[in-house]
Design a protein around this motif. Structure first.
Motif, PDB file in Angstrom:
ATOM      1  N   ASP A  17      47.755  46.952  42.423  1.00 30.94           N
ATOM      2  CA  ASP A  17      47.985  46.148  41.220  1.00 30.94           C
ATOM      3  C   ASP A  17      48.572  44.773  41.540  1.00 30.94           C
ATOM      4  N   ASN A  18      49.533  44.722  42.443  1.00 30.91           N
ATOM      5  CA  ASN A  18      50.234  43.477  42.728  1.00 30.91           C
ATOM      6  C   ASN A  18      49.354  42.476  43.472  1.00 30.91           C
ATOM      7  N   LEU A  19      48.659  42.956  44.493  1.00 31.63           N
ATOM      8  CA  LEU A  19      47.805  42.071  45.287  1.00 31.63           C
ATOM      9  C   LEU A  19      46.673  41.503  44.441  1.00 31.63           C
ATOM     10  N   LEU A  20      45.988  42.362  43.696  1.00 28.62           N
ATOM     11  CA  LEU A  20      44.879  41.904  42.875  1.00 28.62           C
ATOM     12  C   LEU A  20      45.357  40.950  41.783  1.00 28.62           C
ATOM     13  N   SER A  21      46.501  41.237  41.178  1.00 33.34           N
ATOM     14  CA  SER A  21      47.028  40.370  40.127  1.00 33.34           C
ATOM     15  C   SER A  21      47.331  38.979  40.664  1.00 33.34           C
ATOM     16  N   ALA A  22      47.887  38.905  41.877  1.00 35.60           N
ATOM     17  CA  ALA A  22      48.228  37.615  42.474  1.00 35.60           C
ATOM     18  C   ALA A  22      46.976  36.779  42.726  1.00 35.60           C
ATOM     19  N   PHE A  23      45.863  37.425  43.106  1.00 33.58           N
ATOM     20  CA  PHE A  23      44.619  36.688  43.329  1.00 33.58           C
ATOM     21  C   PHE A  23      43.942  36.338  42.006  1.00 33.58           C
ATOM     22  N   ILE A  24      43.953  37.253  41.059  1.00 31.83           N
ATOM     23  CA  ILE A  24      43.251  37.031  39.802  1.00 31.83           C
ATOM     24  C   ILE A  24      43.804  35.825  39.060  1.00 31.83           C
ATOM     25  N   GLU A  25      45.125  35.617  39.101  1.00 25.52           N
ATOM     26  CA  GLU A  25      45.669  34.482  38.378  1.00 25.52           C
ATOM     27  C   GLU A  25      45.321  33.153  39.040  1.00 25.52           C
ATOM     28  N   ARG A  26      44.737  33.189  40.243  1.00 26.36           N
ATOM     29  CA  ARG A  26      44.267  31.964  40.905  1.00 26.36           C
ATOM     30  C   ARG A  26      42.766  31.746  40.698  1.00 26.36           C
ATOM     31  N   TRP A  27      42.140  32.620  39.949  1.00 27.48           N
ATOM     32  CA  TRP A  27      40.709  32.476  39.656  1.00 27.48           C
ATOM     33  C   TRP A  27      40.502  31.428  38.573  1.00 27.48           C
ATOM     34  N   HIS A  28      39.575  30.487  38.825  1.00 24.58           N
ATOM     35  CA  HIS A  28      39.263  29.462  37.837  1.00 24.58           C
ATOM     36  C   HIS A  28      37.867  29.728  37.276  1.00 24.58           C
ATOM     37  N   PRO A  29      37.771  30.119  36.009  1.00 25.45           N
ATOM     38  CA  PRO A  29      36.472  30.481  35.438  1.00 25.45           C
ATOM     39  C   PRO A  29      35.497  29.315  35.353  1.00 25.45           C
ATOM     40  N   ASP A  30      35.987  28.084  35.353  1.00 26.29           N
ATOM     41  CA  ASP A  30      35.078  26.941  35.282  1.00 26.29           C
ATOM     42  C   ASP A  30      34.298  26.749  36.583  1.00 26.29           C
ATOM     43  N   THR A  31      34.910  27.088  37.719  1.00 26.81           N
ATOM     44  CA  THR A  31      34.254  26.906  39.016  1.00 26.81           C
ATOM     45  C   THR A  31      33.831  28.232  39.652  1.00 26.81           C
ATOM     46  N   ASN A  32      34.292  29.367  39.085  1.00 27.34           N
ATOM     47  CA  ASN A  32      34.026  30.689  39.663  1.00 27.34           C
ATOM     48  C   ASN A  32      34.506  30.774  41.106  1.00 27.34           C
ATOM     49  N   THR A  33      35.693  30.235  41.357  1.00 27.72           N
ATOM     50  CA  THR A  33      36.308  30.268  42.685  1.00 27.72           C
ATOM     51  C   THR A  33      37.801  30.524  42.537  1.00 27.72           C
TER      52      THR A  33
END
Length: 393
Positions: A48-64
């Motif tokens: 949960d912690n690792l995935l959450s930390a990466f997900i909040e860095r996801w930018h839906p406008d660039t898909n990166t």
């Protein structure tokens, strides 16, 4: 700052997929499609912690993912290696799904229930989808072609394309996420040795995600989540294993260089490999501008609707949509290289850090050239830091 994000694994849905009975002919066609392996890719214990930390860095406008060193993403060759499913060839598409006549799947479902299509659509499909229970009836009672279409729709809908994706979960007000989370977690392990746990068992000619099938679930807690956040702020380009599958990933998966749009039913997303050139062994230059939608709207349920004015089915598979790398950049001698002006440009369009410099923690990281044994030892040391910090707090 928000807390970690709740992860929805949906084990019951995956079990139901495995329990659906298929005729020999349909089962053979499912295996021939290469998608049947998706039924076995969801046994990994999620963090949960690792995935959450990466997900909040996801930018839906660039898909990166926007990291301190630039952008990085899950490319098509990552999907091929991690999940073991085909990413080239003809598109997977269910023709006639939304047709308002008897030729589509909805029409066949209406006949099963002995009602008119006009009576079925408003009452059972007001949100535009199809119920799994109805699709299962098509699998059991339809002809071979319709049974295959209905089963693949169930399979893809319960594994790769769940309702609440990373795109939605990256919003600040989101509290949960579903989707193909085993793909994301295995991708993190491939590219970021710092986070790779011990105990992975790799088998030749098997999807990489299966190496982590024995991992236990790591539930969210605020201390560990904050430490992962700090660790991502501390990452540099040389800490990334940019080419985990070999020096030329595009050699075995040329379609990974496709530039255009990827579609699943009515969901259309842009795909631009020029934003992630280091994942192909090339110097990262300033990428081309993102496609601009000609229509933008928000529905009452909060979902966005974007129309880019292009038909994705016409670009997929086209030789003109495969851009040679030499036209975008040049081969990198050091895999973490970026071109002149890239980081200046990136700092202007992104927010690569969550914490100010005075509040950041620093960790010794595993660089891309270090041995797996070193990576394992340091990952264990990193987890000890989590535990000590939690105890001190």
């Amino acid at each position: 700052m928000r807390s970690w994000i709740k992860l929805y694994e949906r084990p019951k849905a995956v079990r139901e997929i495995r329990e659906i009975w298929l005729s020999e002919a349909v089962a053979a066609r499912v295996e021939a499609s290469g998608l049947g392996i998706l039924r076995e890719c969801f046994t990994i214990g999620l963090d949960d912690n690792l995935l959450s930390a990466f997900i909040e860095r996801w930018h839906p406008d660039t898909n990166t993912f926007h990291m301190p060193f630039g952008e990085i993403s899950i490319m098509l060759h990552d999907v091929q290696h991690i999940l073991g499913i085909p990413v080239s060839g003809e598109r997977v598409h269910v023709d006639g799904l939304a047709e308002a006549d008897d030729s589509g799947l909805r029409g066949k479902i209406a006949r099963f229930y002995g009602v008119y299509l006009s009576d079925v659509v408003p009452s059972r499909y007001k949100n535009g989808g199809l119920l799994t229970s109805d699709l299962r009836n098509v699998v059991y009672l339809g002809n071979e072609h319709d049974s295959l279409r209905a089963y693949l729709l169930i399979l893809l809908g319960h594994t790769l394309f769940m309702d609440k994706s990373v795109r939605i979960a990256s919003r600040r007000d989101s509290t949960g996420v579903s989707g193909c989370l085993p793909l994301l977690q295995a991708w993190i392990y491939e590219y970021f040795p710092r986070f790779q746990p011990g105990g992975g068992f790799f088998f030749e000619d098997r999807p990489l995600v299966e190496a982590w099938a024995s991992l236990p679930r790591a539930k969210g807690d605020s201390h560990t989540f904050q430490m992962y956040r700090h660790s991502l702020d501390d990452l540099r380009s040389e800490h990334v294993r940019w080419l985990p599958y070999g020096n030329r990933p595009q050699g075995a998966c040329r379609v990974s260089l496709y530039s255009g749009f990827i579609r699943h039913l009515d969901i259309v997303e842009p795909y631009q490999p020029d934003r992630c050139m280091r994942q192909f062994g090339y110097i990262q230059a300033i990428p081309l501008p993102m496609p601009i939608p000609i229509v933008e709207s928000r529905a009452a349920n909060g979902n966005y609707r974007l129309d880019f004015g292009q038909e994705p089915d016409k670009t997929w598979g086209s030789e003109n949509s495969i851009t040679p790398l030499r036209k975008l950049s040049r081969k990198a001698y050091m895999l973490f290289e970026y071109g002149d002006g890239y980081m200046t440009w990136y700092a202007e369009i992104s927010h690569p850090y969550l914490y100010p410099p005075s509040h950041r923690l620093h960790f010794r990281s595993v660089e891309f050239h270090e041995e797996p044994e070193v990576a394992l030892a340091l990952s264990r040391k990193f987890k000890n830091v989590f535990q000590q910090t939690s105890e001190e707090a």
